[in-house]
Design a protein around this motif. Structure first.
Motif, PDB file in Angstrom:
ATOM      1  N   ALA A   1       1.970  -7.442   6.685  1.00 18.39           N
ATOM      2  CA  ALA A   1       2.426  -7.513   5.293  1.00 18.39           C
ATOM      3  C   ALA A   1       2.053  -8.852   4.682  1.00 18.39           C
TER       4      ALA A   1
ATOM      5  N   CYS B   1       3.239 -11.282   1.178  1.00 16.23           N
ATOM      6  CA  CYS B   1       4.147 -11.484   0.054  1.00 16.23           C
ATOM      7  C   CYS B   1       3.531 -12.579  -0.810  1.00 16.23           C
TER       8      CYS B   1
ATOM      9  N   ILE C   1       4.792 -14.968  -2.490  1.00 18.62           N
ATOM     10  CA  ILE C   1       5.374 -16.292  -2.301  1.00 18.62           C
ATOM     11  C   ILE C   1       4.888 -16.962  -1.025  1.00 18.62           C
TER      12      ILE C   1
ATOM     13  N   LEU D   1       3.268  -0.611  -1.410  1.00 18.27           N
ATOM     14  CA  LEU D   1       3.126  -1.673  -2.408  1.00 18.27           C
ATOM     15  C   LEU D   1       4.403  -1.781  -3.232  1.00 18.27           C
ATOM     16  N   ASN D   2       4.982  -2.955  -3.238  1.00 15.12           N
ATOM     17  CA  ASN D   2       6.234  -3.176  -3.952  1.00 15.12           C
ATOM     18  C   ASN D   2       6.067  -4.362  -4.888  1.00 15.12           C
ATOM     19  N   ALA D   3       6.397  -4.154  -6.152  1.00 17.29           N
ATOM     20  CA  ALA D   3       6.131  -5.204  -7.132  1.00 17.29           C
ATOM     21  C   ALA D   3       7.110  -5.096  -8.293  1.00 17.29           C
TER      22      ALA D   3
ATOM     23  N   ARG E   1       9.666  -9.215  -5.947  1.00 15.93           N
ATOM     24  CA  ARG E   1       8.420  -9.958  -5.804  1.00 15.93           C
ATOM     25  C   ARG E   1       7.354  -9.024  -5.277  1.00 15.93           C
TER      26      ARG E   1
ATOM     27  N   LEU F   1       5.092  -7.550  -2.746  1.00 15.84           N
ATOM     28  CA  LEU F   1       5.071  -7.472  -1.284  1.00 15.84           C
ATOM     29  C   LEU F   1       4.335  -6.199  -0.881  1.00 15.84           C
TER      30      LEU F   1
ATOM     31  N   SER G   1       2.759  -3.985   2.375  1.00 11.47           N
ATOM     32  CA  SER G   1       2.656  -3.751   3.817  1.00 11.47           C
ATOM     33  C   SER G   1       1.529  -2.753   4.054  1.00 11.47           C
TER      34      SER G   1
ATOM     35  N   SER H   1       7.757  -2.347   8.838  1.00 12.27           N
ATOM     36  CA  SER H   1       7.435  -3.664   8.292  1.00 12.27           C
ATOM     37  C   SER H   1       8.709  -4.179   7.633  1.00 12.27           C
TER      38      SER H   1
ATOM     39  N   ASP I   1       6.278  -5.186  12.058  1.00 14.18           N
ATOM     40  CA  ASP I   1       5.929  -6.524  11.619  1.00 14.18           C
ATOM     41  C   ASP I   1       7.166  -7.140  10.975  1.00 14.18           C
TER      42      ASP I   1
ATOM     43  N   PHE J   1       6.420   3.369   8.308  1.00 12.94           N
ATOM     44  CA  PHE J   1       5.222   4.204   8.425  1.00 12.94           C
ATOM     45  C   PHE J   1       5.493   5.217   9.506  1.00 12.94           C
TER      46      PHE J   1
ATOM     47  N   TYR K   1       8.778   2.514 -12.504  1.00  8.75           N
ATOM     48  CA  TYR K   1       8.069   1.800 -13.553  1.00  8.75           C
ATOM     49  C   TYR K   1       7.926   2.587 -14.842  1.00  8.75           C
TER      50      TYR K   1
END
Lengths: 346, 346
Positions: A53, A55, A57, A95-97, A134, A136, A138, B94, B128, B140, B329
């Motif tokens: 993964a 991130c 940050i 995908l996380n955003a 944020r 992130l 994986s 993860s 992870d 996963f 979103y």
């Protein structure tokens, strides 16, 4: 009710956290060596699975493009798979955003991942998209074992220890980008920064190693060279004496210019994706020749010994190498040696 | 240089984001129907892969335990796999969390995931671990196709539309926990809250459906019943007329007590893990009998028609059902119908 003095992740460090979690998880039957290798072998299918993964940050260095981050996530997984002697087949991405994030950012990230998929021949099958505070991502990768799975376990006394390349560039880049270091020249700057922004995985090398029976164990150097060697020592209950550590010329120049020990950058830099492996002496020539045939100048860096520990031999003096690698959640925060506060503000 | 007016994720909505990302990704060759199904079929291996994620901010309801969140993440993946006619084999996780987080929290989360792994027979192979500003776990899952992969694609005019259970409990729970609703009784409260905290996946049902040739398409209802039906309509270029919507008794009682339409809860609640599927008329009896043999009272809820759209037939009147599902979103923020500000503060 939790006690006031509950342990926090940072009090434990990554290895201890994983040890405690493994106590909760029933032993799997479908896999082999899942508790020691980064990629897990599914026995009945000759497949390996791995995940990594990133991130924003913690992983996006100053000046790094979103496409670089996507590329790097691909390389991280490919390296896990390749160091086990497998070829990547495909991936799913989680995908996380934040909803405020610009679509262009996500597209650039994907473009980098797609570039890596073309370079290393894996497919992108799908994934999951969700909101998070944020960015992130994986990545889950499935790979096919080419000839045999190379575990971390298998090294024994007398084996030689080899690496597929030189070290220190990434450590120098972290120092430059996060600790205000200065590059002695544009060439040095470009070389070290590029190594951190666009690392490469040793895929063809891993496949070749899986074809040579005398290769006895293998790990990638993503946690840093010293930590990777320590992990081989732990798993195999052996020790290693290093006779030399190959350091990239630009890392040496950078270190000298900034008054740092080059060896420090090479041993503890981390985020480098070389393969660190052991070989029976009788297979050495075959290994070197086969790797050279694809342009890889592998080098012998040391020998496996019976006595536990990691040592460096300098002019007949053998001295222990300190263990401080890239361990998440480390209480001692050694991992932040080259990470400035801007990457770890929380 | 990005323009000032760059589109943000929230301006696009999940479907449009995915559409734009798919344009960047080369078409895979190893998989089938990866662009329409939540779990991807790997043709050469008869395996499916799927991933899902939970974030503490968006997914941990008030009063929900960390073990519930771990359980739910397992169920989310099992449901994806089961609705394709596959059995879960194992998972990689993860896990990303702040270094300040208590170890007990992570252990509780794992305990819930391990409970789900025992219930649904999958293994936990590894994963992870990394630092992130908030708790975010991606799972996963790899599954084995039992007899055949059931795609979302395959429904045709005249097929019957069925579901494996009743709807509305989760929608009621979200209303209760996030919008200050009141339960008419302890029993209702416990039932709806438990459905949200500890959802169940229809694994045995999915396996049975894969054994019956007349089952023509399948999807799980995690995005809400209406949205799931709309997705079947889109993929198959069909329409569906619902003749009835099975609503859980407790959801009806809750809705009436709070002055909400029960149908609203059932159609748009989301986070329910029933299987929504279509069947050739000649296979209906076999489907109902086989499912009943494992204690599942599946119900016919409607019919596939040629004309596009989703409709509800009430006393010979056919009216369209509005499309507003659980889309991340979404600009219109319909997804937040039952999500209060405390879950979406960013």
């Amino acid at each position: 009710m939790r006690s006031v003095n509950s342990l926090r992740l940072k009090d434990l460090g990554e290895r201890e956290i994983i040890r405690k979690l493994l106590e909760l998880i029933p032993e799997p039957k479908l896999t082999r060596s899942n508790r020691i290798d980064d990629a897990v072998l599914l026995k009945d299918f000759d497949l390996v699975v791995s995940c990594d993964a990133v991130c924003d940050i913690t992983d996006k260095l100053p000046g790094m493009k979103w496409a670089d981050l996507g590329w790097k996530l691909g390389v991280m997984c490919v390296s896990d798979v390749a160091s086990k002697g497998a070829c990547p087949l495909g991936t799913l991405i989680s995908l996380n955003a934040p909803s405020e994030l610009e679509m262009e950012v996500v597209e650039e990230f994907y473009e980098g991942l797609v570039e890596a998929s073309r370079e290393y021949g894996f497919e992108i099958w799908g994934g999951d998209l969700g909101e998070a505070p944020r960015f992130l991502a994986s990545l889950f990768m499935l790979g096919k074992v080419k000839r045999r799975f190379i575990s971390r376990r298998g090294a024994r006394e007398g084996d030689l220890v080899l690496v597929t390349g030189k070290f220190g560039l990434t450590g120098a880049a972290y120092h430059l980008l996060l600790r205000g270091g200065q590059a002695p020249s544009e060439h040095v700057r470009n070389t070290i920064v590029q190594a951190a922004y666009r690392p490469r995985a040793r895929l063809r090398e891993g496949v070749i190693l899986s074809e040579i029976d005398g290769v006895s164990s293998s790990i990638d150097s993503s946690d840093g060279l010293a930590e990777s060697l320590y992990q081989l020592c732990d798993v195999n209950q052996i020790g290693i004496v290093l006779e030399r550590v190959p350091i990239a010329q630009e890392a040496i120049e950078y270190a000298e210019y900034n008054g740092i020990e080059p060896l420090e950058l090479a041993l503890y830099g981390g985020e480098e994706y070389e393969i660190v492996f052991t070989v029976r002496r009788s297979s050495l020539d075959e290994v070197l020749d086969r790797l050279l045939s694809i342009g890889c100048r592998a080098e012998v860096i040391g020998t496996v010994i019976k006595e536990r520990g990691l040592f460096l031999k300098v002019e007949d003096q053998v001295q222990p190498i300190e263990r401080r690698g890239w361990e998440h959640y480390s209480r001692s925060r050694n991992r932040n040696k080259y990470l400035g506060a801007n990457l770890c503000t929380w």
